[in-house]
Design a protein around this motif. Structure first.
Motif, PDB file in Angstrom:
ATOM      1  N   ASN A  43       0.813  -1.221   0.000  1.00 28.39           N
ATOM      2  CA  ASN A  43       0.000   0.000   0.000  1.00 28.39           C
ATOM      3  C   ASN A  43       0.844   1.268   0.000  1.00 28.39           C
ATOM      4  O   ASN A  43       0.476   2.270   0.609  1.00 28.39           O
ATOM      5  N   GLU A  44       1.963   1.234  -0.705  1.00 27.35           N
ATOM      6  CA  GLU A  44       2.857   2.383  -0.767  1.00 27.35           C
ATOM      7  C   GLU A  44       2.513   3.333  -1.912  1.00 27.35           C
ATOM      8  O   GLU A  44       3.095   4.403  -2.009  1.00 27.35           O
ATOM      9  N   LEU A  45       1.592   2.917  -2.782  1.00 28.52           N
ATOM     10  CA  LEU A  45       1.131   3.791  -3.854  1.00 28.52           C
ATOM     11  C   LEU A  45      -0.302   3.450  -4.210  1.00 28.52           C
ATOM     12  O   LEU A  45      -0.797   2.382  -3.873  1.00 28.52           O
ATOM     13  N   SER A  46      -0.944   4.402  -4.853  1.00 32.61           N
ATOM     14  CA  SER A  46      -2.361   4.210  -5.201  1.00 32.61           C
ATOM     15  C   SER A  46      -2.492   3.244  -6.380  1.00 32.61           C
ATOM     16  O   SER A  46      -1.543   3.021  -7.133  1.00 32.61           O
ATOM     17  N   GLU A  47      -3.692   2.730  -6.518  1.00 29.69           N
ATOM     18  CA  GLU A  47      -3.982   1.830  -7.636  1.00 29.69           C
ATOM     19  C   GLU A  47      -3.771   2.544  -8.971  1.00 29.69           C
ATOM     20  O   GLU A  47      -3.233   1.966  -9.914  1.00 29.69           O
ATOM     21  N   GLU A  48      -4.156   3.815  -9.033  1.00 28.89           N
ATOM     22  CA  GLU A  48      -3.994   4.587 -10.263  1.00 28.89           C
ATOM     23  C   GLU A  48      -2.522   4.768 -10.616  1.00 28.89           C
ATOM     24  O   GLU A  48      -2.124   4.623 -11.775  1.00 28.89           O
ATOM     25  N   GLU A  49      -1.714   5.101  -9.601  1.00 28.46           N
ATOM     26  CA  GLU A  49      -0.283   5.275  -9.840  1.00 28.46           C
ATOM     27  C   GLU A  49       0.356   3.948 -10.266  1.00 28.46           C
ATOM     28  O   GLU A  49       1.168   3.900 -11.186  1.00 28.46           O
ATOM     29  N   PHE A  50      -0.056   2.872  -9.583  1.00 24.96           N
ATOM     30  CA  PHE A  50       0.448   1.553  -9.938  1.00 24.96           C
ATOM     31  C   PHE A  50       0.135   1.230 -11.398  1.00 24.96           C
ATOM     32  O   PHE A  50       1.008   0.817 -12.151  1.00 24.96           O
ATOM     33  N   GLU A  51      -1.123   1.404 -11.796  1.00 25.11           N
ATOM     34  CA  GLU A  51      -1.529   1.062 -13.151  1.00 25.11           C
ATOM     35  C   GLU A  51      -0.792   1.899 -14.197  1.00 25.11           C
ATOM     36  O   GLU A  51      -0.389   1.370 -15.237  1.00 25.11           O
ATOM     37  N   ALA A  52      -0.614   3.185 -13.911  1.00 26.40           N
ATOM     38  CA  ALA A  52       0.086   4.045 -14.867  1.00 26.40           C
ATOM     39  C   ALA A  52       1.543   3.618 -15.021  1.00 26.40           C
ATOM     40  O   ALA A  52       2.054   3.503 -16.142  1.00 26.40           O
ATOM     41  N   ARG A  53       2.212   3.371 -13.907  1.00 30.30           N
ATOM     42  CA  ARG A  53       3.618   2.964 -13.966  1.00 30.30           C
ATOM     43  C   ARG A  53       3.774   1.575 -14.564  1.00 30.30           C
ATOM     44  O   ARG A  53       4.701   1.322 -15.335  1.00 30.30           O
ATOM     45  N   GLU A  54       2.856   0.684 -14.204  1.00 26.38           N
ATOM     46  CA  GLU A  54       2.909  -0.666 -14.760  1.00 26.38           C
ATOM     47  C   GLU A  54       2.738  -0.620 -16.282  1.00 26.38           C
ATOM     48  O   GLU A  54       3.454  -1.303 -17.017  1.00 26.38           O
ATOM     49  N   GLU A  55       1.808   0.184 -16.756  1.00 20.73           N
ATOM     50  CA  GLU A  55       1.587   0.299 -18.193  1.00 20.73           C
ATOM     51  C   GLU A  55       2.840   0.797 -18.908  1.00 20.73           C
ATOM     52  O   GLU A  55       3.211   0.275 -19.965  1.00 20.73           O
ATOM     53  N   GLN A  56       3.521   1.787 -18.326  1.00 21.54           N
ATOM     54  CA  GLN A  56       4.758   2.296 -18.923  1.00 21.54           C
ATOM     55  C   GLN A  56       5.814   1.201 -19.012  1.00 21.54           C
ATOM     56  O   GLN A  56       6.474   1.038 -20.048  1.00 21.54           O
ATOM     57  N   LEU A  57       5.980   0.466 -17.925  1.00 23.27           N
ATOM     58  CA  LEU A  57       6.986  -0.600 -17.899  1.00 23.27           C
ATOM     59  C   LEU A  57       6.645  -1.699 -18.897  1.00 23.27           C
ATOM     60  O   LEU A  57       7.526  -2.174 -19.629  1.00 23.27           O
ATOM     61  N   LEU A  58       5.389  -2.096 -18.939  1.00 24.32           N
ATOM     62  CA  LEU A  58       4.984  -3.164 -19.854  1.00 24.32           C
ATOM     63  C   LEU A  58       5.103  -2.720 -21.312  1.00 24.32           C
ATOM     64  O   LEU A  58       5.498  -3.517 -22.175  1.00 24.32           O
ATOM     65  N   ASP A  59       4.793  -1.457 -21.585  1.00 29.16           N
ATOM     66  CA  ASP A  59       4.961  -0.940 -22.950  1.00 29.16           C
ATOM     67  C   ASP A  59       6.422  -1.000 -23.367  1.00 29.16           C
ATOM     68  O   ASP A  59       6.751  -1.419 -24.481  1.00 29.16           O
ATOM     69  N   ARG A  60       7.300  -0.584 -22.478  1.00 30.52           N
ATOM     70  CA  ARG A  60       8.734  -0.610 -22.795  1.00 30.52           C
ATOM     71  C   ARG A  60       9.229  -2.047 -22.958  1.00 30.52           C
ATOM     72  O   ARG A  60      10.027  -2.339 -23.849  1.00 30.52           O
ATOM     73  N   LEU A  61       8.754  -2.950 -22.110  1.00 31.19           N
ATOM     74  CA  LEU A  61       9.132  -4.359 -22.249  1.00 31.19           C
ATOM     75  C   LEU A  61       8.691  -4.917 -23.597  1.00 31.19           C
ATOM     76  O   LEU A  61       9.419  -5.683 -24.228  1.00 31.19           O
ATOM     77  N   GLU A  62       7.507  -4.536 -24.039  1.00 31.30           N
ATOM     78  CA  GLU A  62       7.020  -4.999 -25.336  1.00 31.30           C
ATOM     79  C   GLU A  62       7.894  -4.444 -26.466  1.00 31.30           C
ATOM     80  O   GLU A  62       8.218  -5.164 -27.414  1.00 31.30           O
ATOM     81  N   GLN A  63       8.302  -3.199 -26.357  1.00 42.58           N
ATOM     82  CA  GLN A  63       9.187  -2.617 -27.369  1.00 42.58           C
ATOM     83  C   GLN A  63      10.502  -3.395 -27.444  1.00 42.58           C
ATOM     84  O   GLN A  63      11.002  -3.684 -28.520  1.00 42.58           O
ATOM     85  N   ILE A  64      11.035  -3.729 -26.308  1.00 37.29           N
ATOM     86  CA  ILE A  64      12.282  -4.483 -26.251  1.00 37.29           C
ATOM     87  C   ILE A  64      12.087  -5.881 -26.850  1.00 37.29           C
ATOM     88  O   ILE A  64      12.928  -6.359 -27.614  1.00 37.29           O
ATOM     89  N   ARG A  65      10.971  -6.523 -26.515  1.00 38.86           N
ATOM     90  CA  ARG A  65      10.690  -7.855 -27.049  1.00 38.86           C
ATOM     91  C   ARG A  65      10.675  -7.825 -28.585  1.00 38.86           C
ATOM     92  O   ARG A  65      11.287  -8.680 -29.235  1.00 38.86           O
ATOM     93  N   VAL A  66      10.022  -6.827 -29.133  1.00 41.51           N
ATOM     94  CA  VAL A  66       9.938  -6.698 -30.601  1.00 41.51           C
ATOM     95  C   VAL A  66      11.329  -6.475 -31.180  1.00 41.51           C
ATOM     96  O   VAL A  66      11.702  -7.087 -32.186  1.00 41.51           O
ATOM     97  N   GLN A  67      12.113  -5.625 -30.554  1.00 43.39           N
ATOM     98  CA  GLN A  67      13.453  -5.348 -31.059  1.00 43.39           C
ATOM     99  C   GLN A  67      14.338  -6.579 -31.006  1.00 43.39           C
ATOM    100  O   GLN A  67      15.137  -6.825 -31.911  1.00 43.39           O
ATOM    101  N   LEU A  68      14.217  -7.366 -29.952  1.00 38.60           N
ATOM    102  CA  LEU A  68      15.038  -8.570 -29.822  1.00 38.60           C
ATOM    103  C   LEU A  68      14.643  -9.639 -30.830  1.00 38.60           C
ATOM    104  O   LEU A  68      15.460 -10.477 -31.191  1.00 38.60           O
ATOM    105  N   GLN A  69      13.392  -9.613 -31.287  1.00 41.07           N
ATOM    106  CA  GLN A  69      12.943 -10.598 -32.260  1.00 41.07           C
ATOM    107  C   GLN A  69      13.408 -10.274 -33.669  1.00 41.07           C
ATOM    108  O   GLN A  69      13.415 -11.139 -34.536  1.00 41.07           O
ATOM    109  N   SER A  70      13.784  -9.030 -33.900  1.00 50.13           N
ATOM    110  CA  SER A  70      14.181  -8.655 -35.269  1.00 50.13           C
ATOM    111  C   SER A  70      15.622  -8.988 -35.553  1.00 50.13           C
ATOM    112  O   SER A  70      16.395  -9.342 -34.742  1.00 50.13           O
TER     113      SER A  70
END
Length: 70
Positions: A43-70
């Motif tokens: 409970n160190e951050l709000s659900e909204e903050e968690f979701e926003a930060r998680e989305e950023q991290l997951l988006d970046r991970l997806e970008q990396i995954r695509v780059q590694l596949q090429s």
């Protein structure tokens, strides 16, 4: 001036270094994601903050995954 073989070796080394950096970035993002999950569990951050930060991290991970596949 430079032979094709030398240029290919240089290109391979550049690709190898770029992939290694992407893998390091991926590992760091995974550490950040785990820390983010620990923070929400404590409970160190709000659900909204968690979701926003998680989305950023997951988006970046997806970008990396695509780059590694090429």
């Amino acid at each position: 001036m430079f032979g094709t073989g030398l240029l290919l070796r240089v290109a391979r080394e550049i690709d190898k270094a770029a992939r290694a950096q992407l893998e390091q970035d991926r590992d760091e993002l995974m550490r950040q994601l785990r820390a983010l999950h620990r923070a929400i569990e404590r409970n160190e951050l709000s659900e909204e903050e968690f979701e926003a930060r998680e989305e950023q991290l997951l988006d970046r991970l997806e970008q990396i995954r695509v780059q590694l596949q090429s």
